[in-house]
Design an enzyme around this catalytic site. Sequence first.
Site, mmCIF file in Angstrom:
data_model
loop_
_atom_site.group_PDB
_atom_site.id
_atom_site.type_symbol
_atom_site.label_atom_id
_atom_site.label_comp_id
_atom_site.label_asym_id
_atom_site.label_seq_id
_atom_site.Cartn_x
_atom_site.Cartn_y
_atom_site.Cartn_z
ATOM 1 N N HIS A 63 0.852 -1.186 0.000
ATOM 2 C CA HIS A 63 0.000 0.000 0.000
ATOM 3 C C HIS A 63 0.890 1.238 0.000
ATOM 4 C CE1 HIS A 63 -4.125 -1.297 0.050
ATOM 5 N NE2 HIS A 63 -3.893 -2.182 1.011
ATOM 6 N N ASP A 82 -0.017 7.012 -3.696
ATOM 7 C CA ASP A 82 -1.225 6.646 -4.444
ATOM 8 C C ASP A 82 -1.589 7.681 -5.504
ATOM 9 O OD1 ASP A 82 -1.749 4.221 -3.289
ATOM 10 O OD2 ASP A 82 -3.394 4.894 -2.035
#
Length: 372
Positions: A129, A159
């Site tokens: 992540h 991200d």
Amino acid sequence: MADAPLNGIRIVELAGIGPGPFAGMMLADHGAEVIRIDRPGRGGITIDAKDPLLRSRRSVALDLKKPEAIAAVRRIVGQADGLIEGFRPGVTERLGLGPDVLLADNPRLVYGRMTGWGQTGPMAHEPGHDINYLAISGALHAFGRAGEKPTPPINMVADFGGGGMMLAFGMLAALLHVQRTGEGQVVDAAMTDGSALLMSMIWGFRGMGRWSDRRGENLLDTGAHFYDTFECRDGKWISLGAIEPQFYAEFRAVMGLDAPEWDRQMDPRSWGPLKAELERRFREKTRDEWVAAFAGHEVCFAPVLGFDDALADPHNRARGTFVEAGGVTQPAPAPRYSASATVAPTMAGERDDAGVLRDLGFAPQEIAALGH
């Protein structure tokens, strides 16, 4: 205003989460027709209908475990300028939708791949992540205060900044290459690469000997007394960024900082004591009182606003920084253009799978064979 700058570009997006949809949102905001291939289920409702990342595009549900759905995706992509996929490396190849297949079908295709670790390297197939990609890129080490643990800036850097936005940029660069050469290609967007790239200026400071590896002790990481946030009497916060000498001088004038120790602005040995004094002084007034005190002065100062306050802020309202669509308040498309329009957001809702397929040239019997 003229048409949106990406008008006439068609992108196919294989449903994913986070940075892939963000890239699709950006392209749609600027006029591209983005068709999202969703997973079946949820009774015809587009996934997360209140999610701004899914705005301004149509979707169709196709079961990629079925050969006829794979054939349909190949047909759709054959009419497209670009593809966005965010699976782990090798997944689309196993589905029969890898770049070798789709570029053979459509040699002008820009095949955008969004992953954390990239398509190659020893960690390419590992899960991860945002926080993990930041960790190995060196960026996470720099985020946090002196003596405290590294603190991720939620998931903005890997991200979205280093991931989705980098993919959108890479796809546009590749689309320009197609216009010049007729040659499509793969865009390998890795969040590790992107988050490292966003740290370019800091690497430059490091190379010049102006950045320490010690977190929270540098010019822009809250080490300096003139570049930080401060709590006010009412528990609210302000931000200060008085780096340049003229802004620092004006800051001193507003605060009445006449003592000679304030002359040592760029001496890191003075930062701790001066910051402690500023913390004491800023607690003497409320945030709004400080806003009033700094109004009209060139200091690089702004209040720290929560969501509701940001919506009400006069500057944000004047620029239309936030909009409402489908009952959802959200950021407006950015950036702005002098001659082109961006696309007013529309939220995802009831899917019209048959309508999308019909518009893409599928006959009624072919639509029925796909379960729509």
